[in-house]
Design a protein around this motif. Structure first.
Motif, mmCIF file in Angstrom:
data_model
loop_
_atom_site.group_PDB
_atom_site.id
_atom_site.type_symbol
_atom_site.label_atom_id
_atom_site.label_comp_id
_atom_site.label_asym_id
_atom_site.label_seq_id
_atom_site.Cartn_x
_atom_site.Cartn_y
_atom_site.Cartn_z
ATOM 1 N N LEU A 6 0.839 -1.196 0.000
ATOM 2 C CA LEU A 6 0.000 0.000 0.000
ATOM 3 C C LEU A 6 0.876 1.250 0.000
ATOM 4 C CD1 LEU A 6 -2.744 1.504 0.356
ATOM 5 C CD2 LEU A 6 -2.442 1.182 2.817
ATOM 6 N N HIS A 9 3.043 1.590 -3.279
ATOM 7 C CA HIS A 9 2.300 2.105 -4.436
ATOM 8 C C HIS A 9 2.038 3.607 -4.297
ATOM 9 C CE1 HIS A 9 1.642 -2.006 -5.746
ATOM 10 N NE2 HIS A 9 1.199 -1.506 -6.884
ATOM 11 N N ALA A 10 1.672 4.037 -3.096
ATOM 12 C CA ALA A 10 1.416 5.462 -2.870
ATOM 13 C C ALA A 10 2.696 6.269 -3.072
ATOM 14 C CB ALA A 10 0.858 5.675 -1.462
ATOM 15 N N LEU A 85 -6.315 5.138 4.263
ATOM 16 C CA LEU A 85 -6.313 3.850 3.581
ATOM 17 C C LEU A 85 -5.600 2.853 4.483
ATOM 18 C CD1 LEU A 85 -5.170 4.950 -0.008
ATOM 19 C CD2 LEU A 85 -7.442 5.092 1.018
ATOM 20 N N LEU A 91 -8.166 -2.998 -1.506
ATOM 21 C CA LEU A 91 -7.781 -1.818 -2.270
ATOM 22 C C LEU A 91 -6.809 -2.195 -3.395
ATOM 23 C CD1 LEU A 91 -7.180 0.648 0.693
ATOM 24 C CD2 LEU A 91 -9.264 0.330 -0.651
ATOM 25 N N VAL A 96 -5.451 3.081 -5.322
ATOM 26 C CA VAL A 96 -4.512 3.826 -4.476
ATOM 27 C C VAL A 96 -3.850 4.932 -5.286
ATOM 28 C CG1 VAL A 96 -2.355 3.672 -3.152
ATOM 29 C CG2 VAL A 96 -4.133 1.919 -2.882
#
Length: 128
Positions: A6, A9-10, A85, A91, A96
C-alpha cells in the motif's frame, strides 16, 4: 494489498507528480508529502499498521468509505476532508494511485496559479 505494498504504491505515484516532495516534520515515523509546502499525503506505521492518509472531496470520501471497509475518516486529520487507507486485499493498486493523484490535484487546485506545478484541469490528459 498488504501494508508495505500500500505504502509502496502510494510512494511510487508521488514520485511521478511534479513538484511533490517528502518531509519528516513530525519525526521519522511520519512521512509527509507536500506540493508547494501544502500537505497532500501522510504515511505512518505509528498506528500499528502501515496507513496512507489523503485529502479527499467530502462527498467522494463518504462514498469511498461506504464502498471499501479499508477506507476510513482521516487519522488525526479533519474527518470531512481526509481519508485513511488501511492495508488489506480490498484496495487495488490503481485505486490507491488514483486517490493519491486526486489528493495532489485537490491541493494544487487551491494554490495560486503562478505556483501550480501543473494545471489541475488538464493534468494526466496528455497536455502536460
Amino acid at each position: 494489498m498488504n501494508g508495505p505494498e500500500l505504502q509502496e504504491h502510494a510512494r511510487a505515484r508521488v514520485q511521478e507528480l511534479p513538484g511533490a516532495h517528502l518531509e519528516h516534520p513530525f519525526g521519522p515515523e511520519w512521512e509527509v508529502f507536500k506540493v508547494v509546502e501544502k500537505v497532500f499525503m501522510l504515511m505512518t506505521f505509528s498506528t500499528g499498521e502501515p496507513i496512507v492518509i489523503l485529502k479527499a472531496d467530502p462527498e467522494e470520501s463518504k462514498a469511498l468509505q461506504d464502498e471499501h471497509e479499508d477506507i476510513t475518516p482521516g487519522y488525526h486529520m479533519n474527518k470531512k476532508h481526509w481519508i485513511t487507507l488501511h492495508p488489506s486485499g480490498d484496495l487495488s493498486a490503481s485505486l490507491v494511485e488514483d486517490l493519491v493523484t486526486e489528493s495532489y490535484l485537490r491541493v494544487v487546485d487551491n494554490l495560486p496559479r503562478a505556483k501550480r506545478p501543473v494545471d489541475p484541469a488538464t493534468f494526466g490528459q496528455g497536455t502536460q
